[in-house]
Scaffold this motif. Structure first.
Motif, mmCIF file in Angstrom:
data_model
loop_
_atom_site.group_PDB
_atom_site.id
_atom_site.type_symbol
_atom_site.label_atom_id
_atom_site.label_comp_id
_atom_site.label_asym_id
_atom_site.label_seq_id
_atom_site.Cartn_x
_atom_site.Cartn_y
_atom_site.Cartn_z
ATOM 1 N N ILE A 96 -35.832 -7.473 -25.895
ATOM 2 C CA ILE A 96 -35.262 -8.046 -26.926
ATOM 3 C C ILE A 96 -33.995 -7.438 -27.375
ATOM 4 O O ILE A 96 -33.240 -7.747 -28.429
ATOM 5 C CB ILE A 96 -36.393 -8.065 -28.244
ATOM 6 N N ILE A 97 -33.661 -5.874 -26.796
ATOM 7 C CA ILE A 97 -32.372 -5.351 -27.416
ATOM 8 C C ILE A 97 -31.385 -5.482 -26.232
ATOM 9 O O ILE A 97 -31.944 -5.373 -24.978
ATOM 10 C CB ILE A 97 -32.790 -3.782 -27.280
ATOM 11 N N LYS A 98 -30.266 -5.790 -26.461
ATOM 12 C CA LYS A 98 -29.283 -6.277 -25.568
ATOM 13 C C LYS A 98 -28.947 -5.029 -24.529
ATOM 14 O O LYS A 98 -29.008 -4.028 -24.966
ATOM 15 C CB LYS A 98 -27.945 -6.746 -26.214
ATOM 16 N N ASN A 99 -28.875 -5.218 -23.386
ATOM 17 C CA ASN A 99 -28.489 -4.146 -22.476
ATOM 18 C C ASN A 99 -29.539 -3.315 -22.256
ATOM 19 O O ASN A 99 -29.414 -2.233 -21.674
ATOM 20 C CB ASN A 99 -27.279 -3.454 -22.768
ATOM 21 N N GLN A 100 -30.634 -3.802 -22.239
ATOM 22 C CA GLN A 100 -32.011 -2.896 -22.053
ATOM 23 C C GLN A 100 -32.996 -3.541 -21.132
ATOM 24 O O GLN A 100 -34.317 -3.454 -21.289
ATOM 25 C CB GLN A 100 -32.630 -2.409 -23.151
ATOM 26 N N ILE A 101 -32.431 -4.370 -20.067
ATOM 27 C CA ILE A 101 -33.141 -5.067 -19.192
ATOM 28 C C ILE A 101 -33.883 -3.934 -18.314
ATOM 29 O O ILE A 101 -33.417 -3.098 -17.749
ATOM 30 C CB ILE A 101 -32.339 -5.935 -18.129
ATOM 31 N N GLN A 102 -35.111 -4.187 -17.862
ATOM 32 C CA GLN A 102 -35.901 -3.650 -17.184
ATOM 33 C C GLN A 102 -36.023 -4.085 -15.672
ATOM 34 O O GLN A 102 -36.075 -5.307 -15.744
ATOM 35 C CB GLN A 102 -37.250 -3.347 -17.988
ATOM 36 N N PRO A 103 -36.041 -3.464 -14.638
ATOM 37 C CA PRO A 103 -36.405 -3.653 -13.353
ATOM 38 C C PRO A 103 -37.677 -4.454 -13.242
ATOM 39 O O PRO A 103 -38.621 -3.992 -13.577
ATOM 40 C CB PRO A 103 -36.180 -2.580 -12.307
ATOM 41 N N PRO A 104 -37.643 -5.816 -12.393
ATOM 42 C CA PRO A 104 -38.900 -6.314 -12.196
ATOM 43 C C PRO A 104 -39.608 -5.649 -11.208
ATOM 44 O O PRO A 104 -39.330 -4.751 -10.743
ATOM 45 C CB PRO A 104 -38.347 -7.624 -11.596
ATOM 46 N N ARG A 105 -40.880 -5.914 -11.186
ATOM 47 C CA ARG A 105 -41.939 -5.282 -10.227
ATOM 48 C C ARG A 105 -42.787 -6.493 -9.508
ATOM 49 O O ARG A 105 -43.094 -7.654 -10.168
ATOM 50 C CB ARG A 105 -43.148 -4.418 -10.805
ATOM 51 N N ASN A 106 -43.196 -6.490 -8.253
ATOM 52 C CA ASN A 106 -43.802 -7.312 -7.404
ATOM 53 C C ASN A 106 -45.276 -7.190 -7.862
ATOM 54 O O ASN A 106 -45.779 -6.231 -8.041
ATOM 55 C CB ASN A 106 -43.385 -7.066 -5.889
ATOM 56 N N VAL A 107 -45.768 -8.582 -8.113
ATOM 57 C CA VAL A 107 -47.120 -8.880 -8.459
ATOM 58 C C VAL A 107 -47.988 -9.514 -7.207
ATOM 59 O O VAL A 107 -48.928 -9.574 -6.939
ATOM 60 C CB VAL A 107 -47.411 -9.438 -9.834
ATOM 61 N N MET A 108 -47.002 -10.695 -6.656
ATOM 62 C CA MET A 108 -47.657 -11.425 -5.529
ATOM 63 C C MET A 108 -46.392 -11.813 -4.556
ATOM 64 O O MET A 108 -45.496 -11.490 -4.864
ATOM 65 C CB MET A 108 -48.385 -12.560 -6.270
ATOM 66 N N SER A 109 -47.130 -12.176 -3.418
ATOM 67 C CA SER A 109 -46.011 -12.550 -2.452
ATOM 68 C C SER A 109 -45.056 -13.795 -2.835
ATOM 69 O O SER A 109 -45.659 -14.428 -3.600
ATOM 70 C CB SER A 109 -46.727 -12.772 -1.007
ATOM 71 N N PRO A 110 -44.099 -13.921 -2.264
ATOM 72 C CA PRO A 110 -43.258 -14.901 -2.548
ATOM 73 C C PRO A 110 -43.711 -16.395 -1.991
ATOM 74 O O PRO A 110 -43.795 -17.289 -2.770
ATOM 75 C CB PRO A 110 -42.024 -14.482 -1.741
ATOM 76 N N GLN A 111 -44.735 -16.305 -0.923
ATOM 77 C CA GLN A 111 -45.312 -17.450 -0.602
ATOM 78 C C GLN A 111 -46.362 -17.996 -1.625
ATOM 79 O O GLN A 111 -46.497 -19.110 -1.845
ATOM 80 C CB GLN A 111 -46.024 -17.128 0.535
ATOM 81 N N VAL A 112 -47.132 -17.021 -2.342
ATOM 82 C CA VAL A 112 -48.079 -17.425 -3.243
ATOM 83 C C VAL A 112 -47.460 -18.091 -4.413
ATOM 84 O O VAL A 112 -47.833 -18.987 -5.067
ATOM 85 C CB VAL A 112 -49.080 -16.247 -3.464
ATOM 86 N N ALA A 113 -46.540 -17.216 -4.919
ATOM 87 C CA ALA A 113 -45.628 -17.535 -6.106
ATOM 88 C C ALA A 113 -44.860 -19.004 -6.123
ATOM 89 O O ALA A 113 -45.208 -19.893 -7.035
ATOM 90 C CB ALA A 113 -44.808 -16.418 -6.561
ATOM 91 N N ASN A 114 -44.432 -19.353 -4.921
ATOM 92 C CA ASN A 114 -43.759 -20.422 -4.676
ATOM 93 C C ASN A 114 -44.603 -21.607 -4.681
ATOM 94 O O ASN A 114 -44.405 -23.013 -4.761
ATOM 95 C CB ASN A 114 -42.883 -20.362 -3.539
ATOM 96 N N SER A 115 -45.762 -21.288 -3.750
ATOM 97 C CA SER A 115 -46.897 -22.371 -3.732
ATOM 98 C C SER A 115 -47.272 -22.582 -5.084
ATOM 99 O O SER A 115 -47.589 -23.858 -5.351
ATOM 100 C CB SER A 115 -48.169 -21.792 -2.793
ATOM 101 N N VAL A 116 -47.650 -21.906 -5.999
ATOM 102 C CA VAL A 116 -48.033 -22.125 -7.408
ATOM 103 C C VAL A 116 -46.985 -22.854 -8.093
ATOM 104 O O VAL A 116 -47.139 -23.897 -8.842
ATOM 105 C CB VAL A 116 -48.744 -20.833 -8.231
ATOM 106 N N LEU A 117 -45.759 -22.384 -7.869
ATOM 107 C CA LEU A 117 -44.727 -23.116 -8.556
ATOM 108 C C LEU A 117 -44.648 -24.475 -8.129
ATOM 109 O O LEU A 117 -44.497 -25.270 -9.127
ATOM 110 C CB LEU A 117 -43.317 -22.355 -8.152
ATOM 111 N N ASP A 118 -44.954 -24.863 -6.870
ATOM 112 C CA ASP A 118 -44.699 -26.193 -6.489
ATOM 113 C C ASP A 118 -46.009 -26.870 -7.073
ATOM 114 O O ASP A 118 -45.894 -28.042 -7.731
ATOM 115 C CB ASP A 118 -44.971 -26.086 -4.999
ATOM 116 N N MET A 119 -47.156 -26.370 -7.435
ATOM 117 C CA MET A 119 -48.342 -26.889 -7.968
ATOM 118 C C MET A 119 -47.889 -27.379 -9.499
ATOM 119 O O MET A 119 -48.459 -28.346 -10.269
ATOM 120 C CB MET A 119 -49.560 -26.180 -7.946
ATOM 121 N N LEU A 120 -47.090 -26.522 -10.132
ATOM 122 C CA LEU A 120 -46.874 -26.706 -11.543
ATOM 123 C C LEU A 120 -45.869 -27.747 -11.766
ATOM 124 O O LEU A 120 -45.747 -28.273 -12.676
ATOM 125 C CB LEU A 120 -46.155 -25.182 -12.239
ATOM 126 N N VAL A 121 -44.898 -28.025 -10.521
ATOM 127 C CA VAL A 121 -44.140 -28.944 -10.820
ATOM 128 C C VAL A 121 -44.977 -30.360 -10.871
ATOM 129 O O VAL A 121 -44.479 -31.247 -11.622
ATOM 130 C CB VAL A 121 -43.077 -29.078 -9.685
#
Length: 563
Positions: free
Chosen positions: A430-455
């Protein structure tokens, strides 16, 4: 001389007088030469006063440098009751200028407690203070001070919070970043005239240091549209409250967050204390069906259930460990995408049990549930994710469709960023210029499959989130409805309606989570109550941010291989 001889007594008196004069002159000369510093110090003590100068508090800006909280100059009028001796006419003038009862002024004059300091009036405009000073009342003093002002009134009020009379933050970001905003007081030495009035500054012992400014990630324009939609929904649905948080899907920056009813921090005497709470962080609840996409991700990651499996749903209920789980819909059978699209509790339970409660619990913990968000907002409630040595089938099933755990709305919005970033969770900021790096939680295949389901949960046949659809854009999202718990179990007619969505789903820019608490008109399902709020806001947001419509309907979704 003959006269003095004739008056010996006079001679003696004159001799003594001359002697005393000589002694006095000698003493003055001695003090002037040898006690100069001491006398100068004593004189300064009687004609000067050490005065603490108040620093101006830092300004809070939005991401485009629009001021959200500023400090305006005011005056503090105080008295030394031991010196305070106004005339009757001056008392009448003070009473009129300060809109103050004359009896209070008289009480200060009595000084029954023997004080040497007492406030007469605070947050007085410089114009009024100037008129009071012109009355030349002995023992009355003026000090420059500041008053916190919020230009956008109730907008973003629960997030900003407010300060007390002494400019100390006591709620929200004002409290959280109080040391950053406060600055450091200075110390000045002032000279006084015989009437104890300040005439001029003579020495600065310690310079005042103003507070530092604070730049937020909030976009005031988008904030306006979020609050506008929430106020309308609150009224249309006769709800207790409505909350929403809009996040940049790629960076995790919070662009808008609001809860209604709100309050005006500039008029604190008129607001309801319950409206101060920033429910997006402070309130936790069982999320219901909006948690199902994460359970599905755990199922796909474990690979125990075949990706092409078709699950028997009829007769619309299932008994597990003596408990009956029911579906609202009347489906006979559903594939995995259909379970999300139709929000089937029966289907989700049947695929969750072979996957195991531990796998789902671990997935939810990795997504940040049960932990503080990186914002660490004051009063944030982290909720809980159940952990067990042995998972019963009913414990696994209830967790898979969003019961037996508690979350806040900010955690939900953050967790959904995983579907917008190929399985990488993007921390909120919520403070500008304090973006933190992402971290991986699941594989791209799983994430995108669920995204397709959400569509398909928005645009598919019988989709629960169809009211979130925006013409020309690919929208992904999941609605949810949960019954509110009480000390004796679940309340029969008290619900929370939710929707969390991603827009556009094929090129994610925004994640928005919406919650309406206790809607009592037009139903209570998340798809009917919360999804339209998402649509109303995102239609404006996509237009304002010039996100092109008519983009390709093709998603980057891929299917996971069964193991």
């Amino acid at each position: 001389m003959s006269f003095l001889k004739q008056n010996p007594r006079l001679s003696i008196v004159l001799a003594i007088f001359y002697f005393l004069v000589m002694v006095l002159v000698a003493r003055v000369a001695y003090l002037a030469v040898f006690s100069h510093d001491f006398l100068n110090s004593e004189g300064r003590k009687r004609s000067t006063r050490l005065h603490e100068t108040v620093p101006v508090r830092g300004i809070i800006f939005d991401r485009f440098n629009e001021p959200l909280a500023v400090s305006t100059p005011v005056s503090t009028l105080w008295v030394n009751p031991k010196q305070f001796t106004p005339t009757e006419q001056q008392i009448l003038s003070l009473s009129a200028l300060l809109d103050m009862d004359a009896s209070r002024i008289n009480d200060l004059m009595l000084n029954t407690q023997g004080k040497s300091f007492a406030y007469l009036a605070r947050r007085v405009t410089p114009e009024v203070a100037g008129k009071v000073v012109m009355l030349s009342i002995h023992g009355l003093y003026e000090r420059q001070d500041y008053k916190r002002f919020y230009p956008q009134s109730s907008m973003t009020a629960q997030t900003l919070g407010f300060t007390n009379l002494d400019q100390k933050g006591i709620e929200g970001l004002e409290l959280m970043y109080d040391s950053h905003l406060s600055g450091t007081p200075g110390l000045e030495e002032l000279t006084l005239n015989l009437r104890k009035r300040v005439t001029r500054e003579i020495l600065v012992h310690k310079p005042v240091t103003p507070g530092d400014d604070l730049h937020l990630t909030i976009d005031s324009t988008l904030q306006y549209y979020v609050e506008k939609a929430l106020r309308k929904a609150l009224e249309d649905n006769a709800a207790t409250s409505a909350s929403a948080i809009l996040v940049n899907a790629r960076t995790g920056e919070i662009l808008a967050l609001a809860t209604v009813p709100s309050f005006n921090p500039n008029a604190r005497k008129s607001f309801n204390p319950s409206a101060i709470r920033n429910r997006i962080f402070t309130d936790v609840y069982e999320p219901g069906s909006v948690i199902k996409p994460f359970s599905m991700a755990a199922v796909l990651t474990a690979g125990v259930v075949d990706k092409d499996a078709v699950i028997q749903i009829a007769p619309g209920f299932i008994k597990i460990n003596g408990y009956t789980i029911r579906d609202v819909g009347r489906d006979t059978q559903l594939d995995l995408a259909g379970i999300i699209r139709r929000s089937s509790n029966v289907g989700m339970s049947k695929i969750a049990i072979p996957t195991g409660g531990e796998a789902i619990s671990r997935m939810l913990s990795e997504l940040g549930f049960g932990k503080n968000t990186p914002v660490f907002f004051p009063g944030e409630s982290v909720g809980s994710v159940p952990t067990r040595r042995v998972w019963s089938d009913i414990a696994t099933a209830s967790l898979s469709y969003g019961y037996s755990l508690s979350v806040n709305l900010a955690q939900l919005a953050q967790a959904y960023t995983v579907f917008a970033n190929d399985g990488d969770l993007v921390p909120l900021s919520i403070i500008k210029n304090q973006i933190q790096p992402p971290r991986n939680v699941m594989s791209p295949q799983v994430a995108n499959s669920v995204l397709d389901m959400l569509v398909h949960a928005v645009d598919g046949p019988g989709a629960g989130g169809k009211r979130a659809a925006i013409e020309g854009y690919v929208i992904a999202g999941k609605s949810g409805t949960s019954r509110k718990a009480s000390s004796g179990g679940y309340q029969s007619n008290s619900y929370r309606a939710m929707f969390v969505g991603i827009a556009p789903a094929n090129a994610p820019e925004f994640v928005m989570a919406v919650l309406v608490d206790e809607p009592t008109a037009n139903g209570y399902f998340g798809g009917a109550i919360a999804a339209p709020i998402f649509k109303e806001v995102l239609e404006d947001v996509l237009r304002i941010r010039n996100v092109p419509s008519g983009q390709s309907q093709t998603l980057p979704a891929v299917q996971v291989e069964s193991t």
